[in-house]
Design a protein around this motif. Structure first.
Motif, mmCIF file in Angstrom:
data_model
loop_
_atom_site.group_PDB
_atom_site.id
_atom_site.type_symbol
_atom_site.label_atom_id
_atom_site.label_comp_id
_atom_site.label_asym_id
_atom_site.label_seq_id
_atom_site.Cartn_x
_atom_site.Cartn_y
_atom_site.Cartn_z
ATOM 1 N N ALA A 1 -0.896 7.251 -6.229
ATOM 2 C CA ALA A 1 -1.989 6.607 -6.949
ATOM 3 C C ALA A 1 -3.325 7.060 -6.376
ATOM 4 C CB ALA A 1 -1.860 5.087 -6.827
ATOM 5 N N MET B 1 1.976 2.168 -3.355
ATOM 6 C CA MET B 1 0.969 2.895 -4.123
ATOM 7 C C MET B 1 0.936 4.360 -3.713
ATOM 8 S SD MET B 1 -0.603 1.535 -6.494
ATOM 9 C CE MET B 1 -0.909 -0.026 -7.287
ATOM 10 N N PRO C 1 -6.842 -7.268 -6.950
ATOM 11 C CA PRO C 1 -6.093 -8.515 -7.196
ATOM 12 C C PRO C 1 -5.757 -9.239 -5.902
ATOM 13 C CG PRO C 1 -5.187 -6.726 -8.511
ATOM 14 C CD PRO C 1 -6.219 -6.110 -7.625
ATOM 15 N N ALA C 2 -5.357 -8.489 -4.863
ATOM 16 C CA ALA C 2 -5.005 -9.144 -3.594
ATOM 17 C C ALA C 2 -6.232 -9.768 -2.942
ATOM 18 C CB ALA C 2 -4.353 -8.137 -2.647
ATOM 19 N N GLN D 1 -7.106 3.749 -8.686
ATOM 20 C CA GLN D 1 -5.923 3.056 -9.191
ATOM 21 C C GLN D 1 -5.432 2.000 -8.217
ATOM 22 O OE1 GLN D 1 -3.490 6.502 -9.965
ATOM 23 N NE2 GLN D 1 -3.573 6.190 -12.182
ATOM 24 N N LYS E 1 -5.363 -1.906 -9.207
ATOM 25 C CA LYS E 1 -4.042 -2.491 -9.455
ATOM 26 C C LYS E 1 -3.482 -3.231 -8.256
ATOM 27 C CE LYS E 1 -2.824 0.733 -13.079
ATOM 28 N NZ LYS E 1 -3.128 -0.188 -14.182
ATOM 29 N N LEU E 2 -3.984 -2.966 -7.050
ATOM 30 C CA LEU E 2 -3.447 -3.671 -5.893
ATOM 31 C C LEU E 2 -4.518 -4.406 -5.090
ATOM 32 C CD1 LEU E 2 -1.361 -4.421 -3.769
ATOM 33 C CD2 LEU E 2 -1.706 -2.203 -2.719
ATOM 34 N N ARG F 1 0.827 -1.213 0.000
ATOM 35 C CA ARG F 1 0.000 0.000 0.000
ATOM 36 C C ARG F 1 0.855 1.254 0.000
ATOM 37 N NH1 ARG F 1 -5.148 -0.850 2.743
ATOM 38 N NH2 ARG F 1 -5.521 -3.081 2.689
#
Lengths: 385, 278
Positions: free
Chosen positions: A289, A284, A301-302, A293, A297-298, A281
């Motif tokens: 970000a 980012m 997906p996690a 975003q 992007k994080l 984090r």
């Protein structure tokens, strides 16, 4: 089965590198079969039955004699002979039905023990490496399921269990084949309409609300406890109410499915969204970000392993919900409707045919979701290789 | 403490006097964490100015606030009082301008992305066109000797390669300022030596400003133009040492008397800053 007994089998004389395990269980199987030869198979059984059972017993003894052969070939031989013996037993069931005596049970036990021996051999050769090893590991559950069906058939028929209590699989199969049109109509009504629609709406709205909860802190504190309470509501309680709200047809069943699938999805997604690590984090943040975003992007997906977990749980919940909801008022079609009415008419074969449809549909549904999961979370420590 | 930046500070925050001419200027900066066991003073009265092209190491025992100081520079922590500027603006503005690259203790690569697309991640966020992203990824992978591993996933690489990829990711932003928080701490000695040499060459080639947190004395002396020795409870600066070693130094410089003398001074500083504890 593969543990202590197998170790005892290989333990003393053969080295750890010898792949073939001594087929220890073949000897008790042979002994049982041999004992069965002179015994009567059934009270009042025909000569045909007796002689084929004799042939079956001899067939079971042959592989048990431990003729030296390449392990794979011996495995095939054992399998073929055991199946042949079972088929012989089955072929003679009608005169035996309900009147089986000691010889029959001894022979069945012998074949069962051989089956266990064969499963051990298969499981020992299973793996994920070569194509052959993978085929074998695929065959283990298939063969296991087949043995269960065969044993079910033999025990139910041999003991003459009333079909109202438990019909033999062959009866269910006949019933299944003769009522494909009804089963298809029920499947379409319950699964293709109620389950799919409710699943998509329940999971979708659970996901969207989770994104909202993640953005609005007071919802996390306020909505989640209420959500837990709603998810504890018994389906028996809400189903009749949904029927009152949405009518007799499939939308009321879809509504029950929505209620059942919404909260598992919500709770899992919310905890999944906080699964990304602190460093990831911070990274980012150093990129300045935006919220969107870092979500795309994080954090999403996690969260995927959590989301797929909910999708899998919900795939089974949805089917249960839709079937049970049909017990509370429905047009004259649907899997739940069929089960409840055919039970009332003592038409248990039909009930089991519906159960078969539900089992196949549920497993396929779960399997497809699990396959998609593997494709999307290949990076997760539980899947990488 | 008269010029404190408080939460009610004006819209235009005050800048430290040395803000012009320094990449990083810090004046009387303190930071207190509110924990369950009461306030913990992590940083106290920090004064530091870092000029363009310097390689500054922050060294000290654990708990001395060296990582916290780096995080304040990166706007990952907010100081309780004092002044700080990065590139002549507030840390917040500097972060939004993407004026620094940050390398964490662990590689923090995203496991669902290949190495190449991990390095492209900040570039995607910055909204660079695809061709430019590909160009920068290629260049920076060459720089850290990772060419050929573009399509691998992070978990298929060794720890040293992962950390090199994370350095390439920070460099891809093309910042003039690189903040590195014990980037080689988890690696073994040999890999660490190798990466130290590569980092030094990179610094000499690109003329970037680097702030480097470490707890290894040889690493600090070998890499730095200036070493900031910190001591704990509360975290503060104990000594600042100019090294003056030649810019094109190799690993064997670590055997020279000058190097050993510098290492000795750093060790003395660490010991003195520590002594009141026992």
């Amino acid at each position: 089965m593969n543990g202590a007994a197998a170790d005892m089998a290989t333990g003393s004389s053969t080295g750890p590198l010898t792949p073939a395990r001594a087929p220890v269980l073949a000897y008790p199987a042979a002994l049982l079969a041999f004992t069965a030869i002179p015994m009567p198979v059934a009270t009042g059984g025909s000569i045909v039955a007796g002689s084929s059972l004799l042939a079956a017993a001899l067939l079971l003894i042959i592989p048990a004699l431990g003729i030296p052969r390449p392990p794979a070939l011996r495995l095939v031989l054992v399998g073929a002979v055991t199946i042949a013996a079972f088929l012989l037993i089955l072929a003679n069931l009608s005169p035996v039905e309900g009147k089986a005596s000691l010889g029959y049970w001894l022979l069945l036990a012998s074949a069962g023990v051989m089956a266990v021996q064969m499963m051990r051999g298969l499981a020992h050769r299973a793996g994920s490496g070569s194509l052959r090893a993978r085929l074998i590991s695929l065959s283990v559950p298939v063969v296991f399921g087949l043995w269960l069906l065969i044993l079910w058939e033999c025990i139910v028929r041999g003991a003459g269990v009333p079909t109202v209590l438990l019909p033999p699989p062959s009866d269910i199969a006949v019933r299944f084949a003769s009522s494909l049109d009804i089963l298809w109509a029920d499947f379409r009504q319950t699964f293709l309409k109620a389950v799919i629609a409710g699943y998509v709406m329940g999971c979708g709205s659970g996901f969207l609300v989770a994104l909202l909860v993640d953005r609005v802190p007071f919802l996390r504190r306020g909505l989640l406890p209420v959500g837990n309470m709603v998810s504890a509501l018994p389906i028996i309680g809400i189903a009749p109410i949904m029927v009152m709200w949405f009518g007799f047809d499939w939308p009321s069943k879809a509504a029950v499915v929505v209620v059942m699938t919404f909260f598992p999805m919500l709770v899992n997604t919310v905890s999944g969204l906080s699964a990304a690590g602190g460093m990831e984090r911070d990274l980012m943040r150093t990129y300045a970000a935006t919220h969107a975003q870092s979500l795309v992007k994080l954090r999403l997906p996690a969260a995927l392993p959590f989301i797929f977990n909910a999708l899998k749980i919900n795939s089974t919940l949805a089917l249960i919900g839709a079937i049970v909801a049909e017990f509370f008022g429905t047009p004259i079609v649907g899997m739940g409707f069929r089960i409840s009415t055919e039970v009332g008419r003592m038409n248990i074969g039909m009930v089991w045919a519906e159960i078969t449809v539900a089992a196949i549909a549920g497993s396929l549904f779960y399997g497809i979701v699990a396959m998609i999961e593997r494709a999307f979370t290949f990076w997760h420590p539980s899947y990488r290789h | 403490m008269s010029e404190q930046v408080t939460s009610q500070a004006a819209a235009r925050p005050q800048m430290p006097a040395s803000a012009t001419g320094s990449v990083i200027a810090i004046e009387d900066l303190s930071l207190t964490f509110q924990t369950a066991d009461g306030p913990v003073q992590a940083l106290s009265g920090i004064d530091l100015a870092i000029r363009r092209g310097e390689f500054v190491s922050l060294i000290g025992p654990s708990g001395c606030g060296k990582t916290t100081l780096l995080r304040v520079i990166a706007d990952l922590e907010q100081p309780t009082s004092g002044l700080i500027s990065v590139n002549g603006e507030t840390p917040d503005a500097a972060r939004r301008d993407r004026s620094y690259g940050y390398v964490f203790q662990a590689a923090a690569l995203y496991p669902w992305r290949t190495i190449a697309s991990n390095i492209a991640l900040p570039l995607e966020i910055m909204g660079l066109p695809k061709a430019e992203r590909a160009k920068r990824v290629k260049r920076n992978m060459e720089l850290v000797n990772l060419t050929g591993f573009e399509r691998k996933f992070p978990w298929q690489l060794s720890g040293g390669m992962q950390q090199r990829a994370s350095i390439a990711r920070a460099l891809a932003v093309e910042p003039d300022l690189l903040l590195m928080d014990e980037p080689f701490g988890a690696l073994d000695e040999i890999v660490r030596d190798h990466l130290n040499e590569q980092l030094l060459q990179l610094w000499a080639k690109t003329n970037k400003t680097i702030v480097f947190v470490t707890h290894s004395i040889p690493e600090a002396v070998f890499l730095s133009t200036r070493i900031v020795v910190m001591s704990p409870r509360p975290g503060r600066i104990y000594d600042v040492i100019e090294t003056g070693l030649p810019k094109d130094r190799g690993l064997d410089i670590r055997e020279t008397p000058e190097f050993l003398a510098l290492a000795h001074r750093v060790r003395e500083g660490l010991r003195a800053g520590h002594s009141y504890e026992d």
